[in-house]
Enzyme design. Structure first.
Site, mmCIF file in Angstrom:
data_model
loop_
_atom_site.group_PDB
_atom_site.id
_atom_site.type_symbol
_atom_site.label_atom_id
_atom_site.label_comp_id
_atom_site.label_asym_id
_atom_site.label_seq_id
_atom_site.Cartn_x
_atom_site.Cartn_y
_atom_site.Cartn_z
ATOM 1 N NE ARG A 102 45.899 34.874 42.564
ATOM 2 C CZ ARG A 102 45.872 33.653 43.085
ATOM 3 N NH1 ARG A 102 46.932 33.163 43.672
ATOM 4 N NH2 ARG A 102 44.774 32.933 43.037
ATOM 5 C CG ASP B 57 38.051 36.091 39.100
ATOM 6 O OD1 ASP B 57 38.388 36.136 40.295
ATOM 7 O OD2 ASP B 57 37.786 35.030 38.504
ATOM 8 N NE ARG C 195 42.124 28.598 38.203
ATOM 9 C CZ ARG C 195 42.073 29.903 37.983
ATOM 10 N NH1 ARG C 195 42.186 30.742 38.985
ATOM 11 N NH2 ARG C 195 41.953 30.351 36.766
ATOM 12 C CG ASP D 225 33.714 37.684 44.944
ATOM 13 O OD1 ASP D 225 34.733 38.346 45.191
ATOM 14 O OD2 ASP D 225 33.428 37.290 43.802
ATOM 15 C CG HIS D 226 37.940 36.597 45.715
ATOM 16 N ND1 HIS D 226 36.901 36.855 44.850
ATOM 17 C CD2 HIS D 226 38.795 35.798 45.032
ATOM 18 C CE1 HIS D 226 37.132 36.231 43.705
ATOM 19 N NE2 HIS D 226 38.270 35.590 43.789
ATOM 20 C CB SER E 194 44.673 33.687 39.653
ATOM 21 O OG SER E 194 44.653 35.044 39.954
HETATM 22 C C1 MIC Z 1 41.029 32.427 41.594
HETATM 23 O O1 MIC Z 1 40.085 31.704 41.359
HETATM 24 O O2 MIC Z 1 42.199 32.027 41.613
HETATM 25 C C2 MIC Z 1 40.755 33.873 41.846
HETATM 26 C C3 MIC Z 1 41.063 34.133 43.229
HETATM 27 O O3 MIC Z 1 39.396 34.150 41.636
HETATM 28 C C4 MIC Z 1 41.596 34.676 40.881
HETATM 29 C C5 MIC Z 1 41.668 36.086 41.137
HETATM 30 C C6 MIC Z 1 42.514 36.440 42.293
HETATM 31 O O4 MIC Z 1 43.592 35.921 42.438
HETATM 32 O O5 MIC Z 1 42.091 37.295 43.042
HETATM 33 C C7 MIC Z 1 41.294 34.503 39.427
HETATM 34 O O6 MIC Z 1 40.815 33.467 39.052
HETATM 35 O O7 MIC Z 1 41.602 35.386 38.623
HETATM 36 FE FE1 SF4 Z 2 35.858 32.902 43.530
HETATM 37 FE FE2 SF4 Z 2 37.819 32.407 41.761
HETATM 38 FE FE3 SF4 Z 2 36.716 30.442 43.214
HETATM 39 FE FE4 SF4 Z 2 35.335 31.598 41.330
HETATM 40 S S1 SF4 Z 2 37.193 30.398 41.061
HETATM 41 S S2 SF4 Z 2 34.605 31.096 43.376
HETATM 42 S S3 SF4 Z 2 35.991 33.704 41.471
HETATM 43 S S4 SF4 Z 2 37.884 32.142 43.966
#
Ligand code: MIC
Ligand code: SF4
Length: 754
Positions: free
Chosen positions: A645, A160, A448, A95-96, A643
């Site tokens: 990550r 995630d 976010r 999805d990312h 995140s």
């Molecule tokens: C995000 O919303 O920041 C992400 C991308 O979904 C991350 C995960 C990532 O960095 O791949 C998260 O929320 O954990």
């Molecule tokens: Fe994707 Fe993270 Fe955004 Fe949710 S918050 S849509 S998991 S990038």
């Protein structure tokens, strides 16, 4: 088969007896959180009352979910673990990595070609190790999990931070780094500090423009981005009963923004409706007989302050819509105060893009309520005055919304319908309508809004709110518009007022989908060969980090002293860097490039004390590493917020940073650092941060007696020959100290499979 009813039957089999036993052993009435956590204690873990906020406890989660950006690193580690097949049901979700540009169809073709190598890798590893695979465009991980896998009383982890979304269906669902996921997939227990429990009592009932999103936007304002750290937020009270399952998921999802370990709602009729509508009638039949297990005990409801560490009450009947931002999700404005805030802080009032989607708000109900605002505008002779971009949460939501005429209403209003994916929420947005220096506002239904997160521009002011408010502000084209009180002028020059949004929680004709996008793993994947091209720029075999050399850290230079917010987006930016998530060397080139240097207030510009020049952070770290020298990173509060990550922890480790010393850590990130064998330390006296000078050499001593609860000593060797010495604290338990010594948790795990 997507979900496995036998597995759930198995988990439910002795649930009531288990709960009775837990209550007896703990000797008091139980919150919902405690019921589910204690029901998932790992084998061999003593059943006794653990101290919240203090004791580390081992659990056995029922499932693991991974998204494509974090799964790469998780699976590279799994391949190094020595394990042949996953021990618990696990899934990968693509999805990312899909960039939003034109529309779903065109963008998907580009994504499949650009990410071919990574998708193939994820699919091969999934087949080999028995992991379910959700292909690109199937949907956003958390929406897909809610539709298919979440079940009351269950426990899962996901790579995630928004994994808690599944709390909307009464599941304890926790965001972790990839190394934690590897533990669970390898059949090992998973460790967590027993969280505190914040009780949020909901009374009354939502109406009008207010939506579930506003509950969490308001709560974010109360708790701030740190207020939920090491806590689970448990919602209770009569107000929880009227919220839809997807609405509850929205609220749980964004608990990540206050740092909560997870959030959870009790099981209710609405949960049952959603489970039935998404093809899980059998789960409902079972869960209905266990509903006491999936609700807090009566005594807890009667005297919540005795059982929760903190109680907050929110009245849904008087709740106003909120718009939070810019640059942080806890800057909470009730919509009635937004217009004056826009003036006071000089936020760009011109609203340029409205974005609907993300794992937080892309359910059928969200789409329908947002579309109803467009409908009403059409009837009144109003146009949409901003661009609209829609990312549905899953193929099932998209297919059903299309069948029910919802998507076409967006399209008629000029909206671009993008893939069922994260898209602009994670910087996967090719926005070519504005120059970087153009100060502008966007309003999203995401969770976010850190600087540069959506389109990479520091001048984009991103605000988060509900999808219906996104549409209302897009119609007005003004951030300062309040649909509850303000009029708009229609095409006949008349003053009109937007009626309140309406929408069904669930589709009247049920959900439908042609191909949901799921691929079952091979029954026996042992012969699948996973190939990683040696010259690939996207994927790189992982080499184990070296073990601790048994010595203290002596006189290593400061790499950066960061000031202000230092989220995972500052440490390891997403957007264009997402493509290197499977290649540790390449992604390390983004290490801390978003962090602000306390000495010059600039990003990616730090002093190279050897030359006196200002250079880029990764370049300096690489230079020092090549000389066999380490370095130290210093920062302020809630370091690593955001995140899950683990790249944000692996990059410094890879570039030979020896320790991260901060005023406080965000939970997932602190664990990620420990897992990668890094030293994560906090100032005992926060003012010691001020003593650190730009050209300091730093020693950290006491490592030979590294023990739980025992501080280490940090000494600053200043250039003028003077020194400062003070205590730094840590939260390592004995097992985590072993990870440090072994070089990483994975190195330790490998020893187990030897
Ligand atoms: C995000 O919303 O920041 C992400 C991308 O979904 C991350 C995960 C990532 O960095 O791949 C998260 O929320 O954990
Ligand atoms: Fe994707 Fe993270 Fe955004 Fe949710 S918050 S849509 S998991 S990038």
């Amino acid at each position: 088969m997507v979900f496995d009813i036998d597995l759930i039957k198995n988990i439910y089999q002795h649930y009531p007896q288990k709960i009775d036993l837990i209550r007896q052993k703990i000797g008091k009435p139980l919150t919902l959180t405690e019921k589910i956590l204690y029901a998932h204690l790992a084998e061999g873990e003593e059943l006794k009352a653990y101290k919240r906020g203090e004791d580390y406890v081992n659990f056995s989660p029922d499932r693991v979910a991974m998204q494509d950006a974090t799964a790469q690193m998780a699976l590279l580690q799994l391949m190094n673990s020595g394990r042949k097949r996953v021990a618990v049901p696990s899934t990968v979700h693509c999805d990312h990595l899909i960039q939003a540009y034109k529309n779903a169809h065109d963008d998907l073709i580009v994504a499949e070609s650009n990410n071919h190598e990574v998708y193939q890798f994820l699919r091969d590893v999934s087949n080999k190790y028995g992991i379910g695979f959700w292909k690109p465009d199937a949907g956003i991980i958390h929406q897909v999990v809610l539709e298919n896998y979440a079940f009351p009383g269950g426990m899962m982890i996901g790579t995630d931070s928004h994994t808690p979304n599944a709390g909307g269906l009464s599941m304890i669902a926790i965001g972790v780094g990839g190394a934690d996921a590897v533990d669970v997939m390898a059949g090992m227990p998973w460790e967590l500090k027993m969280p505190k429990i914040i009780g949020v009592k909901l009374i009354g009932k939502l109406s009008g423009w207010a939506s579930p999103k506003d509950v969490i936007l308001k709560l974010a304002g109360i708790l701030t981005v740190k207020g939920g750290t090491n806590s689970i937020i448990e919602y209770f009270g009569e107000g929880t009963e009227s919220l839809s399952a997807t609405g509850k998921a929205t609220i749980c999802n964004m608990g990540a923004e206050v740092g909560a370990t997870t959030s959870i709602f009790p099981y209710s009729k609405k949960s049952a409706d959603y489970l039935s509508m998404t093809g899980r009638r059998e789960v409902v039949d079972l869960a209905n007989t266990l509903s006491d297990c999936f609700n807090p005990d009566k005594a807890v409801l009667e005297q919540p302050e005795n059982y929760y560490d903190q109680v907050i009450e929110i009245n849904l009947s008087t709740l106003e819509p909120y718009v939070n931002g810019p640059f942080t999700p806890d800057l909470a404005y009730p919509i009635s105060q937004l217009a004056s805030a826009v003036k006071e802080h000089d936020y760009p009032d011109n609203m340029e893009v409205g974005l609907i989607g993300s794992c937080t708000n892309s359910s059928y109900e969200d789409m329908m309520r947002a579309a109803s605002v467009i409908d009403n505008a059409n009837k009144l002779g109003l146009k949409v005055n901003a661009k609209l971009i829609i990312n549905p949460g899953s193929e099932q939501v998209k297919y059903t919304s299309k069948r029910d005429g919802i998507l076409s209403r967006f399209e008629q209003a000029g909206a671009a319908i993008m893939a069922n994916a994260c898209g602009p929420c994670i910087g996967q947005w090719r926005r070519d309508d504005v120059a970087d220096e153009h100060k502008n506002s966007i309003v999203t239904s995401f969770n976010r809004n850190f600087a540069k997160r959506n389109d990479g521009s520091p001048n984009t002011y991103a605000f988060v709110c509900s999808p219906e408010i996104v549409v209302a502000l897009s119609i007005a084209g003004k951030l300062s518009f309040n649909p509850l009180t303000d009029n708009l002028i229609n095409d006949k020059g008349e003053k009109v007022k937007l009626p309140e949004p309406i929408g069904d929680e669930l589709p009247r004709q049920g959900f439908a989908v042609d191909d949901a996008g799921y691929i079952e793993p091979m029954a026996d994947g042992s012969l699948v060969e996973v190939r990683i091209a040696p010259n690939s720029e996207r994927l790189q075999q992982l080499l184990p980090f070296s073990p601790w050399d048994g010595k203290d850290i002596i006189s290593q230079p400061l790499l950066i002293k960061a000031t202000g917010k230092c989220t995972t987006d500052h440490i390891s930016m997403a957007g264009k860097w997402l493509k290197f998530r499977g290649h540790l060397d390449n992604i390390s080139n983004n290490m801390l490039i978003g962090a602000v240097n306390a000495f010059n207030q600039k990003t990616n510009s730090v002093l190279d004390a050897q030359t006196g020049d200002y250079v880029e952070v990764p370049a300096l770290a690489r230079k020092l590493k090549a000389q066999g020298v380490g370095s130290i990173v210093v920062a302020e509060e809630n370091y690593g917020e955001g995140s899950s990550r683990e790249h944000a922890a692996m990059e410094p480790r890879f570039l030979n940073v020896k320790a991260i010393v901060v005023k406080s850590f965000a939970r997932i990130h602190e664990t990620n650092l420990k897992k990668q064998g890094m030293l994560a330390l906090t100032f005992v006296n926060k003012d010691d941060y001020d003593k650190i000078r730009e050209d300091d050499q730093i020693s950290i001593t006491g490592l030979c007696d590294f023990a739980p609860g025992k501080n280490l000593t940090l000494t600053l060797h200043h250039r003028d020959g003077s020194q400062d010495s003070f205590a730094v604290a840590h939260t390592y338990n004995q097992a985590q100290i072993e990870w440090f010594k072994a070089g990483s948790a994975l190195n330790k795990l490998k020893e187990e499979f030897k």
